[in-house]
Enzyme design. Structure first.
Site, short mmCIF file in Angstrom:
data_model
loop_
_atom_site.label_atom_id
_atom_site.label_comp_id
_atom_site.label_asym_id
_atom_site.label_seq_id
_atom_site.Cartn_x
_atom_site.Cartn_y
_atom_site.Cartn_z
CG ASN A 12 -7.46 1.06 -2.52
OD1 ASN A 12 -8.42 0.35 -2.32
ND2 ASN A 12 -6.29 0.56 -2.95
NE ARG B 41 -3.53 0.79 -0.09
CZ ARG B 41 -4.71 0.60 0.49
NH1 ARG B 41 -5.03 1.34 1.54
NH2 ARG B 41 -5.55 -0.30 0.01
NE ARG C 135 -2.10 -3.89 1.83
CZ ARG C 135 -3.05 -3.36 1.07
NH1 ARG C 135 -4.20 -2.98 1.61
NH2 ARG C 135 -2.86 -3.20 -0.22
NE ARG D 298 -8.80 -13.71 1.05
CZ ARG D 298 -9.86 -13.83 1.84
NH1 ARG D 298 -10.93 -13.09 1.61
NH2 ARG D 298 -9.84 -14.67 2.85
#
Length: 321
Positions: free
Chosen positions: A287, A214, A229, A237
């Site tokens: 995002n 991110r 992450r 994921r």
């Protein structure tokens, strides 16, 4: 003497957040540290009457405390949104008609001179998955479609594919279909609702084992550190909400290259606070609604991301005064 600003925050219920990791709380703390007053709203508090935007708002003070992170200052009251200096739109997805209606209300406030971050029109225009199509040279092979035959053909071409919804968050609804094609039909049927909804198909990137990074952008410029992450064992994921673990780290050359390519378009669209998702050397999502991970990066590197965003907001105030 500088003017005391009033900042509205449209967010999910403040009593239900996790204060130690909530980015919206970090932004509120940074605004309060400047002496700005905070006005709390939820989506249901927004309204337009005779063309003018209003909000049922409540003054709130915040603290960096896991057990008591907010305190009301007085009763709720309905006031014109035009009395605010800025509004931070921090409502998490789903991106549905309720969310779209909120952006219409905030756009009316913007027309009155209120600084709205991020720009309401751009929140509507820039789907967090599909917006990568504007930067296809930075993304892995990606298909947006709802036709089953087209989605199957993409798998036949690439062999190992991630399928996900257009409007998901936190890793929800993400499936990996390997070379054996096991459950391919069921995955496509479920995600597309039997061909009624467009979904995303993206070539699987093995670099996910090192994390889904991110990269936070403020006014078109990257914070120099990101949060990788990393998926838990047996998962594809990396999202923290899906059990991934956070690994703060400096930006790589690829991260900076992607940020430099995307930044000017973010500035042009009034997307002041954005989270880029990067796997390996590829951009996978942009995002724009309520990017997170500021708290984890701040804790590791003392970056004060909320303060940097308030600096960007203060520059906009200075341009108005």
């Amino acid at each position: 003497m500088s003017k005391t600003r009033r900042i509205g925050i449209v967010m999910d219920p403040i009593g239900s957040i996790k204060p130690y990791k909530d980015t919206t709380l970090a932004l509120m703390l940074a605004a309060q540290a400047r002496g700005w007053h905070l006005e709390y709203l939820e989506q249901s508090d927004l309204l337009v009457r005779d063309g003018l935007p209003f909000g049922r708002m409540r003054t709130v003070s915040v603290r960096d405390d896991r057990s008591r992170w907010f305190e009301w200052q007085g009763e709720a009251r309905v006031l014109p949104l035009g009395e605010l200096d800025a509004v931070l739109m921090r409502k998490d997805p789903p991106f549905d008609m309720h969310y779209i209606a909120s952006t219409y209300v905030l756009e009316r406030a913007e027309a009155l001179g209120v600084q709205v971050l991020n720009r309401p029109q751009s929140l509507r225009d820039c789907n967090e998955k599909l917006f990568t199509a504007w930067f296809a040279e930075l993304a892995p092979p990606t298909l947006f479609a709802r036709d089953a035959a087209t989605l199957r053909a993409f798998h036949a071409e690439h062999g190992d594919v991630i399928y996900k919804p257009l409007d998901g968050m936190g890793g929800s609804g993400i499936f990996r279909v390997g070379a054996d094609g096991l459950n391919l039909g069921a995955v496509i049927e479920q995600l597309s609702d039997q061909g009624q909804r467009m979904i995303v198909a993206q070539k699987y990137l093995p670099a996910i084992v090192d994390g889904d990074k991110r990269v936070l952008m403020i006014d078109g410029e990257p914070v120099p550190y990101c949060l990788a992450r990393v998926p838990m064992a047996g998962e594809t994921r990396g999202n923290l909400a899906a059990g991934g673990s956070g690994r703060p780290q400096p930006l790589s050359d690829a991260d900076r290259r992607i940020a430099a390519a995307v930044g000017p378009e973010l500035r042009r669209r009034g997307l002041v606070f954005v989270g880029l998702d990067v796997i390996g050397e590829y951009l996978t999502e942009i995002n724009v609604t309520s990017p997170t991970c500021a708290r984890e990066i701040d804790a590791a590197y003392g970056t004060d991301i909320g303060g940097k965003l308030m600096d960007a907001l203060a520059r906009r105030f200075a341009g108005q005064d």
